[in-house]
Scaffold this motif. Structure first.
Motif, PDB file in Angstrom:
ATOM      1  N   TYR A   7      42.021  42.229  45.166  1.00 33.49           N
ATOM      2  CA  TYR A   7      41.815  41.255  44.097  1.00 33.49           C
ATOM      3  C   TYR A   7      40.706  41.678  43.146  1.00 33.49           C
ATOM      4  O   TYR A   7      39.802  42.422  43.496  1.00 33.49           O
ATOM      5  CB  TYR A   7      41.531  39.858  44.656  1.00 33.49           C
ATOM      6  CG  TYR A   7      40.322  39.746  45.552  1.00 33.49           C
ATOM      7  CD1 TYR A   7      39.070  39.474  45.027  1.00 33.49           C
ATOM      8  CD2 TYR A   7      40.446  39.877  46.922  1.00 33.49           C
ATOM      9  CE1 TYR A   7      37.966  39.347  45.835  1.00 33.49           C
ATOM     10  CE2 TYR A   7      39.353  39.759  47.753  1.00 33.49           C
ATOM     11  CZ  TYR A   7      38.108  39.498  47.207  1.00 33.49           C
ATOM     12  OH  TYR A   7      37.015  39.378  48.021  1.00 33.49           O
ATOM     13  N   ASP A   8      40.827  41.177  41.927  1.00 23.68           N
ATOM     14  CA  ASP A   8      39.834  41.390  40.872  1.00 23.68           C
ATOM     15  C   ASP A   8      39.571  40.033  40.245  1.00 23.68           C
ATOM     16  O   ASP A   8      40.480  39.413  39.695  1.00 23.68           O
ATOM     17  CB  ASP A   8      40.374  42.381  39.836  1.00 23.68           C
ATOM     18  CG  ASP A   8      39.364  42.723  38.766  1.00 23.68           C
ATOM     19  OD1 ASP A   8      38.158  42.528  38.996  1.00 23.68           O
ATOM     20  OD2 ASP A   8      39.785  43.186  37.702  1.00 23.68           O
ATOM     21  N   THR A   9      38.333  39.564  40.369  1.00 25.59           N
ATOM     22  CA  THR A   9      38.008  38.230  39.885  1.00 25.59           C
ATOM     23  C   THR A   9      36.535  38.150  39.515  1.00 25.59           C
ATOM     24  O   THR A   9      35.771  39.078  39.794  1.00 25.59           O
ATOM     25  CB  THR A   9      38.371  37.160  40.943  1.00 25.59           C
ATOM     26  OG1 THR A   9      38.259  35.866  40.367  1.00 25.59           O
ATOM     27  CG2 THR A   9      37.499  37.256  42.169  1.00 25.59           C
ATOM     28  N   GLU A  10      36.135  37.047  38.918  1.00 26.33           N
ATOM     29  CA  GLU A  10      34.731  36.853  38.577  1.00 26.33           C
ATOM     30  C   GLU A  10      33.897  36.693  39.850  1.00 26.33           C
ATOM     31  O   GLU A  10      34.416  36.352  40.912  1.00 26.33           O
ATOM     32  CB  GLU A  10      34.576  35.638  37.667  1.00 26.33           C
ATOM     33  CG  GLU A  10      35.133  34.369  38.271  1.00 26.33           C
ATOM     34  CD  GLU A  10      35.306  33.249  37.267  1.00 26.33           C
ATOM     35  OE1 GLU A  10      34.936  32.119  37.612  1.00 26.33           O
ATOM     36  OE2 GLU A  10      35.804  33.510  36.157  1.00 26.33           O
ATOM     37  N   ASN A  13      34.043  33.471  42.090  1.00 30.57           N
ATOM     38  CA  ASN A  13      35.340  33.314  42.758  1.00 30.57           C
ATOM     39  C   ASN A  13      35.526  34.363  43.847  1.00 30.57           C
ATOM     40  O   ASN A  13      36.208  34.118  44.835  1.00 30.57           O
ATOM     41  CB  ASN A  13      36.466  33.388  41.737  1.00 30.57           C
ATOM     42  CG  ASN A  13      37.795  32.965  42.297  1.00 30.57           C
ATOM     43  OD1 ASN A  13      38.746  33.725  42.257  1.00 30.57           O
ATOM     44  ND2 ASN A  13      37.877  31.762  42.846  1.00 30.57           N
ATOM     45  N   CYS A  14      34.901  35.504  43.700  1.00 33.86           N
ATOM     46  CA  CYS A  14      35.004  36.583  44.678  1.00 33.86           C
ATOM     47  C   CYS A  14      34.542  36.105  46.064  1.00 33.86           C
ATOM     48  O   CYS A  14      35.177  36.398  47.072  1.00 33.86           O
ATOM     49  CB  CYS A  14      34.171  37.771  44.211  1.00 33.86           C
ATOM     50  SG  CYS A  14      34.372  39.252  45.195  1.00 33.86           S
ATOM     51  N   SER A  31      36.588  43.709  47.767  1.00 29.51           N
ATOM     52  CA  SER A  31      37.811  43.083  47.256  1.00 29.51           C
ATOM     53  C   SER A  31      39.094  43.638  47.843  1.00 29.51           C
ATOM     54  O   SER A  31      40.154  43.554  47.232  1.00 29.51           O
ATOM     55  CB  SER A  31      37.858  43.184  45.721  1.00 29.51           C
ATOM     56  OG  SER A  31      36.713  42.603  45.157  1.00 29.51           O
ATOM     57  N   ARG A  53      42.057  30.990  43.643  1.00 29.53           N
ATOM     58  CA  ARG A  53      41.705  32.012  42.649  1.00 29.53           C
ATOM     59  C   ARG A  53      41.348  31.396  41.304  1.00 29.53           C
ATOM     60  O   ARG A  53      41.855  30.342  40.925  1.00 29.53           O
ATOM     61  CB  ARG A  53      42.836  33.021  42.488  1.00 29.53           C
ATOM     62  CG  ARG A  53      44.047  32.514  41.745  1.00 29.53           C
ATOM     63  CD  ARG A  53      45.100  33.617  41.594  1.00 29.53           C
ATOM     64  NE  ARG A  53      46.222  33.150  40.811  1.00 29.53           N
ATOM     65  CZ  ARG A  53      46.252  33.188  39.477  1.00 29.53           C
ATOM     66  NH1 ARG A  53      45.242  33.689  38.806  1.00 29.53           N
ATOM     67  NH2 ARG A  53      47.300  32.743  38.817  1.00 29.53           N
ATOM     68  N   SER A  57      41.827  35.664  37.255  1.00 30.18           N
ATOM     69  CA  SER A  57      41.765  36.670  38.309  1.00 30.18           C
ATOM     70  C   SER A  57      43.134  37.316  38.524  1.00 30.18           C
ATOM     71  O   SER A  57      44.163  36.814  38.075  1.00 30.18           O
ATOM     72  CB  SER A  57      41.269  36.056  39.611  1.00 30.18           C
ATOM     73  OG  SER A  57      42.160  35.074  40.071  1.00 30.18           O
ATOM     74  N   HIS A  58      43.114  38.453  39.223  1.00 29.84           N
ATOM     75  CA  HIS A  58      44.345  39.182  39.525  1.00 29.84           C
ATOM     76  C   HIS A  58      44.342  39.555  40.998  1.00 29.84           C
ATOM     77  O   HIS A  58      43.362  40.091  41.509  1.00 29.84           O
ATOM     78  CB  HIS A  58      44.415  40.447  38.662  1.00 29.84           C
ATOM     79  CG  HIS A  58      45.652  41.232  38.892  1.00 29.84           C
ATOM     80  ND1 HIS A  58      45.686  42.324  39.706  1.00 29.84           N
ATOM     81  CD2 HIS A  58      46.920  41.058  38.428  1.00 29.84           C
ATOM     82  CE1 HIS A  58      46.920  42.810  39.720  1.00 29.84           C
ATOM     83  NE2 HIS A  58      47.681  42.052  38.969  1.00 29.84           N
TER      84      HIS A  58
END
Length: 86
Positions: A7-10, A13-14, A31, A53, A57-58
């Motif tokens: 995942y890729d997020t702020e 949120n991580c 991640s 999420r 995010s992705h």
């Protein structure tokens, strides 16, 4: 089934995603989580992540039926732990 979730997020949120994923999977590195789950657990993880999420995010899900078909190679020092805990 064996899954890898990336995942890729702020930042805020991580932490939330990390907390949810470590309930089911092993933390591999920043991640990245992986491990063996049932089909029902996989569906539950996807549902939890959809609710948790952040909007921008992705998350990428990789799954295979059996870990023996996975070829895994690494370079450098590992950050997480994917060994089985008894």
């Amino acid at each position: 089934m064996y899954v890898i979730i990336v995942y890729d997020t702020e930042h805020d949120n991580c932490v939330k995603l990390h907390k949810q994923l470590k309930k089911y999977l092993f933390w591999n590195q920043n991640s990245v989580f992986e491990g063996t789950v049932t089909v029902a657990q996989y569906a539950k993880i996807k549902h939890i992540l959809e609710e948790t999420r952040a909007e921008n995010s992705h998350i990428t899900f990789y799954s295979i039926e059996n870990e023996k078909f996975l070829c895994r190679e690494e370079q450098g020092s590992a950050k997480g732990n994917i060994s089985n805990i008894l």
